[in-house]
Design a protein around this motif. Structure first.
Motif, mmCIF file in Angstrom:
data_model
loop_
_atom_site.group_PDB
_atom_site.id
_atom_site.type_symbol
_atom_site.label_atom_id
_atom_site.label_comp_id
_atom_site.label_asym_id
_atom_site.label_seq_id
_atom_site.Cartn_x
_atom_site.Cartn_y
_atom_site.Cartn_z
ATOM 1 N N UNK A 1 0.670 -1.258 -0.007
ATOM 2 C CA UNK A 1 0.042 -0.002 0.007
ATOM 3 C C UNK A 1 0.870 1.298 -0.155
ATOM 4 N N UNK A 2 0.705 2.140 -0.947
ATOM 5 C CA UNK A 2 1.342 3.461 -0.797
ATOM 6 C C UNK A 2 1.311 4.074 0.650
ATOM 7 N N UNK A 3 2.306 4.989 0.873
ATOM 8 C CA UNK A 3 2.473 5.352 2.222
ATOM 9 C C UNK A 3 2.459 6.896 2.214
ATOM 10 N N UNK A 4 2.049 7.385 1.009
ATOM 11 C CA UNK A 4 1.949 9.045 0.821
ATOM 12 C C UNK A 4 0.657 9.350 0.841
ATOM 13 N N UNK A 5 0.221 10.109 1.777
ATOM 14 C CA UNK A 5 -1.274 10.512 1.795
ATOM 15 C C UNK A 5 -1.668 11.269 0.535
ATOM 16 N N UNK A 6 -2.527 11.150 -0.472
ATOM 17 C CA UNK A 6 -2.992 11.860 -1.492
ATOM 18 C C UNK A 6 -2.831 13.512 -1.302
ATOM 19 N N UNK A 7 -3.240 14.015 0.042
ATOM 20 C CA UNK A 7 -3.178 15.481 -0.012
ATOM 21 C C UNK A 7 -1.724 15.996 -0.249
ATOM 22 N N UNK A 8 -0.733 15.034 0.471
ATOM 23 C CA UNK A 8 0.854 15.501 0.086
ATOM 24 C C UNK A 8 0.894 15.603 -1.360
ATOM 25 N N UNK A 9 0.525 14.941 -2.311
ATOM 26 C CA UNK A 9 0.583 14.896 -3.856
ATOM 27 C C UNK A 9 0.146 16.356 -3.996
ATOM 28 N N UNK A 61 -7.160 6.815 3.245
ATOM 29 C CA UNK A 61 -6.557 6.045 1.726
ATOM 30 C C UNK A 61 -5.538 5.167 2.279
ATOM 31 N N UNK A 62 -4.801 5.319 3.479
ATOM 32 C CA UNK A 62 -3.562 4.609 3.671
ATOM 33 C C UNK A 62 -3.957 3.172 4.212
ATOM 34 N N UNK A 63 -5.161 3.347 4.721
ATOM 35 C CA UNK A 63 -5.724 1.881 5.212
ATOM 36 C C UNK A 63 -7.316 1.564 4.624
ATOM 37 N N UNK A 78 -21.353 8.178 -9.523
ATOM 38 C CA UNK A 78 -20.695 8.659 -10.858
ATOM 39 C C UNK A 78 -18.987 8.476 -10.821
ATOM 40 N N UNK A 79 -18.523 8.137 -9.710
ATOM 41 C CA UNK A 79 -17.226 7.897 -9.600
ATOM 42 C C UNK A 79 -16.807 7.003 -8.644
ATOM 43 N N UNK A 80 -16.124 6.065 -8.685
ATOM 44 C CA UNK A 80 -15.687 5.217 -7.426
ATOM 45 C C UNK A 80 -14.576 6.116 -6.694
ATOM 46 N N UNK A 81 -14.057 7.220 -7.088
ATOM 47 C CA UNK A 81 -13.088 7.906 -6.428
ATOM 48 C C UNK A 81 -13.285 9.520 -6.346
ATOM 49 N N UNK A 82 -14.541 9.769 -5.846
ATOM 50 C CA UNK A 82 -14.833 11.326 -5.799
ATOM 51 C C UNK A 82 -13.729 12.231 -5.166
ATOM 52 N N UNK A 83 -13.202 11.429 -3.911
ATOM 53 C CA UNK A 83 -12.172 12.301 -3.213
ATOM 54 C C UNK A 83 -11.042 12.764 -4.260
ATOM 55 N N UNK A 84 -10.432 11.774 -4.923
ATOM 56 C CA UNK A 84 -9.584 11.865 -5.918
ATOM 57 C C UNK A 84 -9.953 13.186 -6.998
ATOM 58 N N UNK A 85 -11.225 12.819 -7.404
ATOM 59 C CA UNK A 85 -11.824 13.621 -8.681
ATOM 60 C C UNK A 85 -11.793 15.205 -7.952
ATOM 61 N N UNK A 86 -12.206 15.396 -6.886
ATOM 62 C CA UNK A 86 -12.010 16.688 -5.902
ATOM 63 C C UNK A 86 -10.703 17.298 -5.972
ATOM 64 N N UNK A 87 -9.909 16.173 -5.750
ATOM 65 C CA UNK A 87 -8.340 16.960 -5.472
ATOM 66 C C UNK A 87 -7.828 17.343 -6.730
ATOM 67 N N UNK A 111 -3.045 12.938 -11.388
ATOM 68 C CA UNK A 111 -3.956 11.827 -11.958
ATOM 69 C C UNK A 111 -3.213 10.499 -12.233
ATOM 70 N N UNK A 112 -2.047 10.781 -12.910
ATOM 71 C CA UNK A 112 -1.360 9.299 -13.178
ATOM 72 C C UNK A 112 -0.904 8.716 -11.628
ATOM 73 N N UNK A 113 -0.114 9.347 -10.808
ATOM 74 C CA UNK A 113 0.077 8.812 -9.605
ATOM 75 C C UNK A 113 -0.854 8.032 -8.995
ATOM 76 N N UNK A 114 -2.059 8.855 -8.693
ATOM 77 C CA UNK A 114 -3.134 8.119 -8.229
ATOM 78 C C UNK A 114 -3.749 7.034 -8.881
ATOM 79 N N UNK A 115 -3.945 7.108 -10.037
ATOM 80 C CA UNK A 115 -4.398 6.163 -10.903
ATOM 81 C C UNK A 115 -3.542 4.807 -10.923
ATOM 82 N N UNK A 116 -2.227 5.070 -10.913
ATOM 83 C CA UNK A 116 -1.656 3.726 -11.230
ATOM 84 C C UNK A 116 -0.989 3.259 -9.925
ATOM 85 N N UNK A 117 -0.880 4.040 -8.569
ATOM 86 C CA UNK A 117 -0.375 3.528 -7.466
ATOM 87 C C UNK A 117 -1.391 3.327 -6.281
#
Length: 154
Positions: A1-9, A61-63, A78-87, A111-117
């Motif tokens: 599991x990635x250990x970087x919180x998406x808000x850091x990205x 998102x880390x657990x 409409x999306x499985x990932x509305x938090x990431x869409x919002x970010x 988008x690429x990093x979140x989508x691939x990791x």
């Protein structure tokens, strides 16, 4: 599991946009467009958080294995990932505000990093935890944005 919180990205993306953007004041049109995109993005993130709270489940998102329910209502229709869409929307809004084409690069990178990791790791954990319930949801709802797949057919 990635250990970087998406808000850091997102934070890194905002800094990168600042460095890549032309040094000029935003126009009124860019300011209004960025404001509308920001408002919509904040609404989507807030609606997703409310949907998680309504189901009384974790949205760390880390657990993702701590989730106790599959959330399928609200923006999750409409999306499985509305938090990431919002970010991504917040980064896009900042890119519009800053102006130029280069500030869009961090949006694409996010988008690429979140989508691939991040998302594949979450999907694996949710599929393991919820089996067919999650797999069915995953097959009927787009990863990013769009109408539910069964609604698009009919």
């Amino acid at each position: 599991m990635p250990k970087v919180p998406p808000p850091v990205y997102v934070a890194v993306g905002l800094v990168a946009q600042h460095l890549l953007a032309p040094d000029r004041r935003p126009t009124a049109v860019r300011s209004v467009a960025a404001g509308l995109l920001t408002a919509g993005s904040v609404y989507v993130v807030g609606a997703a958080a409310r949907a998680f709270k309504h189901k009384d489940t974790s949205f760390d998102p880390l657990e993702p294995e701590r989730a106790t329910a599959v959330v399928t209502d609200g923006p999750f229709r409409y999306t499985r990932n509305p938090m990431y869409v919002g970010m991504a929307g917040l980064l896009a809004a900042h890119a519009v505000l800053r102006g130029g084409w280069l500030p869009l690069v961090p949006v694409a990178a996010f988008v690429a990093v979140i989508d691939r990791t991040q998302i594949p790791a979450e999907e694996h954990a949710l599929s393991w935890s919820f089996g067919e319930a999650y797999d069915s949801y995953r097959s009927s709802t787009p990863r990013w944005l769009g109408p539910p797949r069964d609604a698009a057919r009919g």
